[in-house]
Motif scaffolding. Structure first.
Motif, PDB file in Angstrom:
ATOM      1  N   UNK A 279      43.815 -15.052 -11.332  1.00  0.00           N
ATOM      2  CA  UNK A 279      45.160 -14.961 -10.759  1.00  0.00           C
ATOM      3  C   UNK A 279      45.238 -14.039  -9.549  1.00  0.00           C
ATOM      4  N   UNK A 280      44.102 -13.479  -9.141  1.00  0.00           N
ATOM      5  CA  UNK A 280      44.105 -12.615  -7.963  1.00  0.00           C
ATOM      6  C   UNK A 280      44.745 -11.256  -8.190  1.00  0.00           C
ATOM      7  N   UNK A 281      44.903 -10.853  -9.434  1.00  0.00           N
ATOM      8  CA  UNK A 281      45.548  -9.579  -9.736  1.00  0.00           C
ATOM      9  C   UNK A 281      44.646  -8.388  -9.455  1.00  0.00           C
ATOM     10  N   UNK A 282      43.332  -8.650  -9.295  1.00  0.00           N
ATOM     11  CA  UNK A 282      42.384  -7.605  -8.940  1.00  0.00           C
ATOM     12  C   UNK A 282      41.726  -7.964  -7.618  1.00  0.00           C
ATOM     13  N   UNK A 283      41.038  -7.011  -7.039  1.00  0.00           N
ATOM     14  CA  UNK A 283      40.441  -7.232  -5.722  1.00  0.00           C
ATOM     15  C   UNK A 283      38.929  -7.051  -5.759  1.00  0.00           C
ATOM     16  N   UNK A 284      38.232  -7.921  -5.029  1.00  0.00           N
ATOM     17  CA  UNK A 284      36.807  -7.761  -4.804  1.00  0.00           C
ATOM     18  C   UNK A 284      36.590  -6.823  -3.619  1.00  0.00           C
ATOM     19  N   UNK A 285      35.349  -6.430  -3.398  1.00  0.00           N
ATOM     20  CA  UNK A 285      35.047  -5.569  -2.250  1.00  0.00           C
ATOM     21  C   UNK A 285      35.426  -6.245  -0.941  1.00  0.00           C
ATOM     22  N   UNK A 286      35.151  -7.536  -0.823  1.00  0.00           N
ATOM     23  CA  UNK A 286      35.504  -8.250   0.403  1.00  0.00           C
ATOM     24  C   UNK A 286      37.014  -8.245   0.634  1.00  0.00           C
ATOM     25  N   UNK A 287      37.785  -8.396  -0.413  1.00  0.00           N
ATOM     26  CA  UNK A 287      39.236  -8.389  -0.274  1.00  0.00           C
ATOM     27  C   UNK A 287      39.759  -7.003   0.084  1.00  0.00           C
ATOM     28  N   UNK A 288      39.179  -5.973  -0.517  1.00  0.00           N
ATOM     29  CA  UNK A 288      39.575  -4.603  -0.185  1.00  0.00           C
ATOM     30  C   UNK A 288      39.258  -4.307   1.274  1.00  0.00           C
ATOM     31  N   UNK A 289      38.074  -4.726   1.722  1.00  0.00           N
ATOM     32  CA  UNK A 289      37.674  -4.493   3.097  1.00  0.00           C
ATOM     33  C   UNK A 289      38.559  -5.267   4.069  1.00  0.00           C
ATOM     34  N   UNK A 290      38.883  -6.512   3.724  1.00  0.00           N
ATOM     35  CA  UNK A 290      39.730  -7.325   4.599  1.00  0.00           C
ATOM     36  C   UNK A 290      41.137  -6.735   4.714  1.00  0.00           C
ATOM     37  N   UNK A 291      41.667  -6.259   3.595  1.00  0.00           N
ATOM     38  CA  UNK A 291      42.997  -5.644   3.632  1.00  0.00           C
ATOM     39  C   UNK A 291      42.982  -4.385   4.501  1.00  0.00           C
ATOM     40  N   UNK A 292      41.928  -3.602   4.349  1.00  0.00           N
ATOM     41  CA  UNK A 292      41.808  -2.397   5.168  1.00  0.00           C
ATOM     42  C   UNK A 292      41.641  -2.760   6.643  1.00  0.00           C
TER      43      UNK A 292
END
Length: 320
Positions: A279-292
């Motif tokens: 459900x996308x409720x948690x983040x992978x490293x790639x998602x954390x990096x992209x958000x940053x």
């Protein structure tokens, strides 16, 4: 028969003396060395447990290597210098892919994450090793070396040399090495980035001895003076309990598998990247990096421009 020459065993007294020296120099204000007694004890205890676990599984792993070696493709003599040079390069590249796999796929991250759980970065951190690496099966990645024709004892020795090398790069007491060295070899600066939980630094610099693999395969990130490393994992444990440090991610996988509603979801929780959820409720490293990265366009533009400079050691690649 296991190899008579064990680089790691021979280096243990050096490890102990180096840690004691780093502590003393830190206390005297002569070196940057941040030690916390409970954290240091946890690292040492994890190292002892890892050694014990290795004794329990090492025989079976070495036997598997011998079986593969019996079906080898070529005869490679242990006495040839060229063979050691070739093995050094092949084993070091194997280590890179093992290390990358251990960060990018949750099943293998579960056996590796304990090495990253310390919020301090010092020589004792190097000894915070897995108890479950043999069970996770990452040793299978080294079997092709014996299939090629490198004797298992030779492979074991080279793996030990690599581990001994990697001890000294777990320190804040050493700044940057000369540019030529930073360009070719893994260094304390490069490995500090690897242990950092800053979004910019997540899942970078997987090298064992040679940093050239990260440069070649696009996972290199230079340490930046303007962004000090913050150590640990994305969500720090907040405990020094040895069992939690050793098994917390395995337990988390078990909880997720109990809630899985389909084989696809179960496979995602087991072999997807750490942080994956349906459900996308948690983040992978790639998602954390992209958000940053979405909040840092100017900084990343400067970083990309710096990457065109004349010295590879001064470069830091864009994360976009």
């Amino acid at each position: 028969m296991t190899p008579d020459f064990d680089p790691v065993a021979l280096a243990v007294p050096f490890f102990v003396l180096a840690i004691v020296l780093e502590i003393i120099l830190g206390r005297l204000g002569r070196a940057k060395a941040n030690y916390e007694p409970r954290d240091t004890f946890t690292s040492l205890a994890m190292g002892l447990g890892s050694t014990t676990a290795g004794l329990l599984t090492g025989g079976a792993i070495f036997a598997a290597s011998l079986w593969v070696y019996e079906h080898r493709l070529f005869e490679i003599p242990m006495t040839a210098i060229w063979a050691w040079v070739a093995l050094f390069l092949l084993e070091d590249m194997t280590y890179y892919w093992f290390h990358r796999l251990a960060h990018e796929r949750r099943f293998w991250w579960a056996s590796h994450v304990n090495h990253h759980t310390s919020q301090h970065y010092n020589l004792s951190t190097a000894l915070r090793q897995t108890w479950t690496g043999g069970v996770a099966g990452t040793w299978l990645l080294w079997l092709p070396l014996s299939l090629i024709g490198f004797p298992p004892a030779m492979v074991a020795i080279q793996k030990g040399i690599s581990l001994v090398y990697q001890f000294w790069i777990h320190t804040e007491a050493i700044g940057r090495m000369p540019r030529w060295f930073e360009a070719v070899f893994n260094t304390p600066s490069h490995h500090r980035v690897h242990h950092a939980r800053n979004p910019r630094y997540l899942d970078r610099n997987y090298a064992g001895v040679l940093i050239i693999w990260d440069r070649l395969f696009g996972t290199f990130q230079a340490e930046l003076d303007e962004e000090p490393c913050r150590y640990g994992v994305v969500k720090n444990l907040g405990t020094f309990n040895l069992l939690r440090v050793a098994f917390h991610e395995w337990a988390a996988i078990g909880r997720d598998l109990l809630t899985a509603r389909s084989p696809r979801e179960a496979a995602g929780y087991l072999f997807g990247p750490p942080g994956w959820s349906l459900d996308g409720s948690r983040e992978t490293s790639d998602q954390i990096r992209a958000r940053w990265a979405a909040t840092q366009p100017e900084a990343l533009s400067r970083e990309a421009a710096a990457a065109t400079g004349p010295t590879p050691a001064a470069r830091s690649e864009s994360l976009v």
